[in-house]
Design an enzyme around this catalytic site. Structure first.
Site, PDB file in Angstrom:
ATOM      1  N   ASN A  13      -2.354 -14.876  -0.635  1.00 58.55           N
ATOM      2  CA  ASN A  13      -2.121 -15.142  -2.057  1.00 58.55           C
ATOM      3  C   ASN A  13      -3.249 -14.471  -2.825  1.00 58.55           C
ATOM      4  O   ASN A  13      -4.374 -14.969  -2.855  1.00 58.55           O
ATOM      5  CB  ASN A  13      -2.114 -16.662  -2.286  1.00 58.55           C
ATOM      6  CG  ASN A  13      -2.008 -17.005  -3.758  1.00 58.55           C
ATOM      7  OD1 ASN A  13      -1.776 -16.135  -4.601  1.00 58.55           O
ATOM      8  ND2 ASN A  13      -2.173 -18.283  -4.078  1.00 58.55           N
ATOM      9  N   TRP A  14      -2.920 -13.343  -3.434  1.00 58.37           N
ATOM     10  CA  TRP A  14      -3.960 -12.561  -4.115  1.00 58.37           C
ATOM     11  C   TRP A  14      -4.311 -13.119  -5.487  1.00 58.37           C
ATOM     12  O   TRP A  14      -5.197 -12.604  -6.159  1.00 58.37           O
ATOM     13  CB  TRP A  14      -3.521 -11.084  -4.208  1.00 58.37           C
ATOM     14  CG  TRP A  14      -3.520 -10.390  -2.889  1.00 58.37           C
ATOM     15  CD1 TRP A  14      -4.049 -10.822  -1.714  1.00 58.37           C
ATOM     16  CD2 TRP A  14      -2.951  -9.098  -2.602  1.00 58.37           C
ATOM     17  NE1 TRP A  14      -3.863  -9.896  -0.719  1.00 58.37           N
ATOM     18  CE2 TRP A  14      -3.185  -8.825  -1.234  1.00 58.37           C
ATOM     19  CE3 TRP A  14      -2.266  -8.135  -3.366  1.00 58.37           C
ATOM     20  CZ2 TRP A  14      -2.768  -7.641  -0.621  1.00 58.37           C
ATOM     21  CZ3 TRP A  14      -1.846  -6.968  -2.764  1.00 58.37           C
ATOM     22  CH2 TRP A  14      -2.092  -6.720  -1.400  1.00 58.37           C
ATOM     23  N   LYS A  15      -3.573 -14.118  -5.921  1.00 60.66           N
ATOM     24  CA  LYS A  15      -3.859 -14.757  -7.226  1.00 60.66           C
ATOM     25  C   LYS A  15      -3.984 -13.674  -8.302  1.00 60.66           C
ATOM     26  O   LYS A  15      -3.224 -12.711  -8.281  1.00 60.66           O
ATOM     27  CB  LYS A  15      -5.085 -15.663  -7.109  1.00 60.66           C
ATOM     28  CG  LYS A  15      -4.937 -16.653  -5.941  1.00 60.66           C
ATOM     29  CD  LYS A  15      -5.987 -17.725  -5.893  1.00 60.66           C
ATOM     30  CE  LYS A  15      -5.720 -18.632  -4.686  1.00 60.66           C
ATOM     31  NZ  LYS A  15      -6.667 -19.751  -4.579  1.00 60.66           N
ATOM     32  N   HIS A  99       1.822 -24.144  -6.547  1.00 54.93           N
ATOM     33  CA  HIS A  99       0.409 -24.003  -6.177  1.00 54.93           C
ATOM     34  C   HIS A  99      -0.443 -24.938  -7.039  1.00 54.93           C
ATOM     35  O   HIS A  99      -0.155 -25.125  -8.219  1.00 54.93           O
ATOM     36  CB  HIS A  99      -0.034 -22.543  -6.355  1.00 54.93           C
ATOM     37  CG  HIS A  99      -1.365 -22.288  -5.714  1.00 54.93           C
ATOM     38  ND1 HIS A  99      -2.546 -22.638  -6.316  1.00 54.93           N
ATOM     39  CD2 HIS A  99      -1.685 -21.757  -4.513  1.00 54.93           C
ATOM     40  CE1 HIS A  99      -3.546 -22.315  -5.501  1.00 54.93           C
ATOM     41  NE2 HIS A  99      -3.050 -21.785  -4.409  1.00 54.93           N
ATOM     42  N   GLU A 101      -3.191 -24.546  -8.435  1.00 58.14           N
ATOM     43  CA  GLU A 101      -3.746 -23.948  -9.656  1.00 58.14           C
ATOM     44  C   GLU A 101      -2.718 -23.973 -10.782  1.00 58.14           C
ATOM     45  O   GLU A 101      -3.066 -24.094 -11.954  1.00 58.14           O
ATOM     46  CB  GLU A 101      -4.223 -22.513  -9.362  1.00 58.14           C
ATOM     47  CG  GLU A 101      -5.521 -22.538  -8.557  1.00 58.14           C
ATOM     48  CD  GLU A 101      -5.730 -21.362  -7.635  1.00 58.14           C
ATOM     49  OE1 GLU A 101      -5.035 -20.337  -7.788  1.00 58.14           O
ATOM     50  OE2 GLU A 101      -6.587 -21.467  -6.732  1.00 58.14           O
ATOM     51  N   GLU A 171      -2.159 -27.517   1.155  1.00 60.99           N
ATOM     52  CA  GLU A 171      -3.415 -26.987   0.621  1.00 60.99           C
ATOM     53  C   GLU A 171      -4.180 -28.106  -0.072  1.00 60.99           C
ATOM     54  O   GLU A 171      -3.915 -28.397  -1.253  1.00 60.99           O
ATOM     55  CB  GLU A 171      -3.137 -25.874  -0.399  1.00 60.99           C
ATOM     56  CG  GLU A 171      -2.420 -24.675   0.168  1.00 60.99           C
ATOM     57  CD  GLU A 171      -2.720 -23.424  -0.661  1.00 60.99           C
ATOM     58  OE1 GLU A 171      -3.152 -22.442  -0.042  1.00 60.99           O
ATOM     59  OE2 GLU A 171      -2.555 -23.437  -1.889  1.00 60.99           O
ATOM     60  N   GLY A 177     -10.949 -22.395  -2.345  1.00 58.73           N
ATOM     61  CA  GLY A 177     -12.003 -21.602  -2.978  1.00 58.73           C
ATOM     62  C   GLY A 177     -13.370 -22.264  -2.929  1.00 58.73           C
ATOM     63  O   GLY A 177     -14.293 -21.833  -3.623  1.00 58.73           O
ATOM     64  N   SER A 217      -9.773 -22.229   2.045  1.00 56.93           N
ATOM     65  CA  SER A 217     -10.976 -21.678   2.684  1.00 56.93           C
ATOM     66  C   SER A 217     -10.744 -21.217   4.115  1.00 56.93           C
ATOM     67  O   SER A 217     -11.633 -21.334   4.973  1.00 56.93           O
ATOM     68  CB  SER A 217     -12.137 -22.678   2.608  1.00 56.93           C
ATOM     69  OG  SER A 217     -12.488 -22.914   1.256  1.00 56.93           O
ATOM     70  N   GLY A 238      -6.294 -17.344   0.337  1.00 56.85           N
ATOM     71  CA  GLY A 238      -6.679 -16.819  -0.970  1.00 56.85           C
ATOM     72  C   GLY A 238      -7.751 -15.754  -0.824  1.00 56.85           C
ATOM     73  O   GLY A 238      -7.478 -14.604  -0.476  1.00 56.85           O
ATOM     74  N   GLY A 239      -9.011 -16.145  -1.069  1.00 61.64           N
ATOM     75  CA  GLY A 239     -10.124 -15.201  -1.096  1.00 61.64           C
ATOM     76  C   GLY A 239     -10.180 -14.246   0.090  1.00 61.64           C
ATOM     77  O   GLY A 239     -10.391 -13.040  -0.080  1.00 61.64           O
TER      78      GLY A 239
HETATM   79  P1  13P Z   1      -8.854 -19.835  -0.657  1.00 62.47           P
HETATM   80  O1  13P Z   1      -8.421 -19.268   0.670  1.00 62.47           O
HETATM   81  O2  13P Z   1      -9.573 -18.857  -1.514  1.00 62.47           O
HETATM   82  O3  13P Z   1      -9.556 -21.150  -0.489  1.00 62.47           O
HETATM   83  O4  13P Z   1      -7.487 -20.158  -1.463  1.00 62.47           O
HETATM   84  C1  13P Z   1      -6.483 -20.861  -0.842  1.00 62.47           C
HETATM   85  C2  13P Z   1      -5.280 -20.797  -1.691  1.00 62.47           C
HETATM   86  O5  13P Z   1      -5.235 -21.341  -2.776  1.00 62.47           O
HETATM   87  C3  13P Z   1      -4.124 -20.021  -1.197  1.00 62.47           C
HETATM   88  O6  13P Z   1      -3.006 -20.241  -1.968  1.00 62.47           O
END
Ligand code: 13P
Length: 257
Positions: A13-15, A99, A101, A171, A177, A217, A238-239
């Site tokens: 997920n590149w956000k 998600h 967020e 999640e 994050g 994470s 994510g990251g």
């Molecule tokens: P991180 O891997 O950066 O913690 O993010 C997880 C995430 O929200 C994937 O959708």
């Protein structure tokens, strides 16, 4: 063991990162690293404007593309929104829904996730439905109540076929994050519970087939112990998905023994 029948799925997920040129370069490197292995499924979720560039690079390859959200209507006066049909037409096979967020910053509710879920299936996309508790909810021992409500609401109008084409992502919000990954035991408890909910809502065969990803994470050095849990079928990353080396490191280390 039933878990071995589920092909591990690793979704990046590149956000809100990677302009089209960067997205194409990362997708190309991921594709080169995955090659033609068919023991895992990889999905990349670029921001909307970068989807065409990524689809172009991945065309005809085993790596799939996902949207990060979609609206529930199939057209109309909804400035700034994108339909599930548009994502499908652009070359996506999956869409991330609910998600945390979006729940936290954009007013997403259990009800809107349910509507988006229906739209995704109408368009022939596989939704990746996200559930997870906040730190306050975990500390109040409400984790299982929260993820039960989120999952059952999202699936409340789903039929069996739709359930089979759905991916679930657990999640925990406090792990996203933050560098604070859930322990394998915490994640397994939630995953096993979600799978039991699927068995109760549908049947054992659905529960045995649906993939449940862990997100929060995930890194190359913590994926193996997560994947060693019987109900963890992959990760939503994510990251660590932004760079091809770390995404590929997760795919490599997350392979089932
Ligand atoms: P991180 O891997 O950066 O913690 O993010 C997880 C995430 O929200 C994937 O959708």
């Amino acid at each position: 063991m039933a878990s071995n029948k589920r092909k591990p799925l690793f979704a990046g997920n590149w956000k809100m990162n990677h302009v089209p040129r960067e997205a194409a370069a990362v997708a190309g490197a991921v594709l080169a690293g995955i090659g033609d292995r068919d023991d895992v499924q990889a999905v990349l979720a670029p921001t909307f404007v970068s989807i065409p560039a990524v689809v172009e690079v991945l065309r005809g390859s085993p790596v799939s593309v996902a949207g990060q959200n979609c609206h529930w209507e199939s057209s109309g006066a909804f400035t700034g929104e994108v339909t599930a049909e548009m994502l499908k037409a652009a070359g996506c096979s999956h869409v991330i829904l609910g998600h945390s967020e979006r729940r936290q910053f954009f007013g997403e509710t259990d009800e809107t996730v349910k509507w988006r879920f229906a739209a995704a299936h109408r368009a022939g996309l596989s939704p990746i439905v996200c559930v997870g508790e906040t730190l306050a909810e975990r500390e109040a021992r409400r984790t299982l109540d929260v993820i039960e409500r989120q999952l059952l609401f999202a699936l409340s109008a789903a039929n069996r076929e739709q359930a089979l084409r759905t991916v679930i992502a657990y999640e925990p919000v406090w792990a996203i994050g933050t560098g604070k990954v859930a322990t394998p035991g915490q994640a397994q408890e939630a995953h096993a519970f979600l799978r039991k909910l699927l068995a109760n809502r549908f049947d054992e065969a659905v529960a045995a087939q649906v993939r449940i990803l862990y997100g929060g994470s995930v890194k190359p050095d913590n994926i193996a112990e997560l994947m060693a849990q019987p109900d963890i079928d992959g990760a939503l990353i994510g990251g660590a998905s932004l760079k091809p080396e770390s995404f590929l490191g997760i795919v490599q280390n997350g392979r089932r023994a």
